[in-house]
Design a protein around this motif. Structure first.
Motif, PDB file in Angstrom:
ATOM      1  N   ARG A   1       0.831  -1.203   0.000  1.00  0.00           N
ATOM      2  CA  ARG A   1       0.000   0.000   0.000  1.00  0.00           C
ATOM      3  C   ARG A   1       0.869   1.258   0.000  1.00  0.00           C
TER       4      ARG A   1
ATOM      5  N   MET B   1      -7.425  -0.681  -3.312  1.00  0.00           N
ATOM      6  CA  MET B   1      -6.471  -0.628  -2.204  1.00  0.00           C
ATOM      7  C   MET B   1      -5.955   0.786  -1.991  1.00  0.00           C
TER       8      MET B   1
ATOM      9  N   GLU C   1     -12.492  -3.419   3.655  1.00  0.00           N
ATOM     10  CA  GLU C   1     -12.483  -3.639   2.211  1.00  0.00           C
ATOM     11  C   GLU C   1     -13.445  -4.771   1.877  1.00  0.00           C
TER      12      GLU C   1
END
Length: 228
Positions: free
Chosen positions: A91, A114, A129
């Protein structure tokens, strides 16, 4: 309202998956603590407070009967910590690699979700998520902040405008799940009908330029030295 009924995408995670969603340092600590509790603490507790039956069980624990279980717990937690660490690095790389709308468009849809989730996470939201786990039902992320629940849909459309139909569907999900707000994030822009529809409703339409501004704010915060 807080999405109290009909929660979106609520599913049970396995133990490793649950721990992997924590900071990787937490997984390391949980592994050590779980090993110590299973290998030593449980036997001591049963021997001390369990009476005759507990003492017999505690003795077997002290002899290492459940040592393999303790090792499995340690390994599982450390595996989850490794997954968390690698996910965090990925990330960070996604955020650092963005230079403009073209780089946002070059990602696949999983990376795009993401990236959006990470940008909101760094803005102080707790992020769940949903889209990454499979059938999303129109919701890719669930944000929690200050007791409010926000549903997010990500549209990585490079040229197509987001029309009012998409916005109406998300508004229907907001009402169905009793959420507090909706955010739709797209690289491109929205039709005039879509922009008119959100007037007076708790729906935010985030275009590519606004998303890029969020990303650059995260990049700037990362570059700033931490105050001692």
């Amino acid at each position: 309202m807080g999405a109290q009924e009909g929660a979106v995408g609520r599913r049970k995670d396995g133990g490793i998956e649950m721990v992997s969603k924590l900071p990787w340092q937490s997984g390391v600590v949980l592994g050590v603590a779980g090993y110590a509790a299973m290998r030593y603490g449980l036997g001591w507790f049963m021997t001390t407070f369990g009476g005759p039956t507990g003492q017999a069980l505690g003795t077997s624990l002290a002899d290492g009967v459940y040592a393999p279980v303790a090792w499995l717990m340690l390994i599982a937690c450390w595996l989850a910590a490794l997954i968390s660490f690698l996910d965090s690095r990925r990330r960070q790389h996604l955020l650092a690699a963005q230079t403009g709308l073209r780089s946002l468009s070059a990602m696949d849809w999983r990376e795009f979700e993401m990236l959006v989730g990470e940008a909101f996470r760094r803005a102080g939201y707790k992020v769940q998520e949903i889209g990454l786990g499979g059938d999303d039902g129109g919701v890719d992320l669930i944000l929690q902040k200050d007791g409010n629940t926000t549903l997010v849909q990500c549209k990585q459309w490079r040229t197509k405008l987001v029309d009012v139909r998409v916005v109406r569907e998300m508004y229907g999900l907001l009402m169905h799940h009793r959420a507090d707000a909706v955010k739709i994030v797209a690289i491109g822009h929205y039709t005039d009908d879509a922009q008119r529809f959100v007037h007076g409703k708790p729906i935010e339409l985030i275009s590519g330029d606004a998303l890029l501004a969020m990303v650059r704010e995260c990049q700037a915060a990362t570059r700033q030295p931490k105050q001692v």
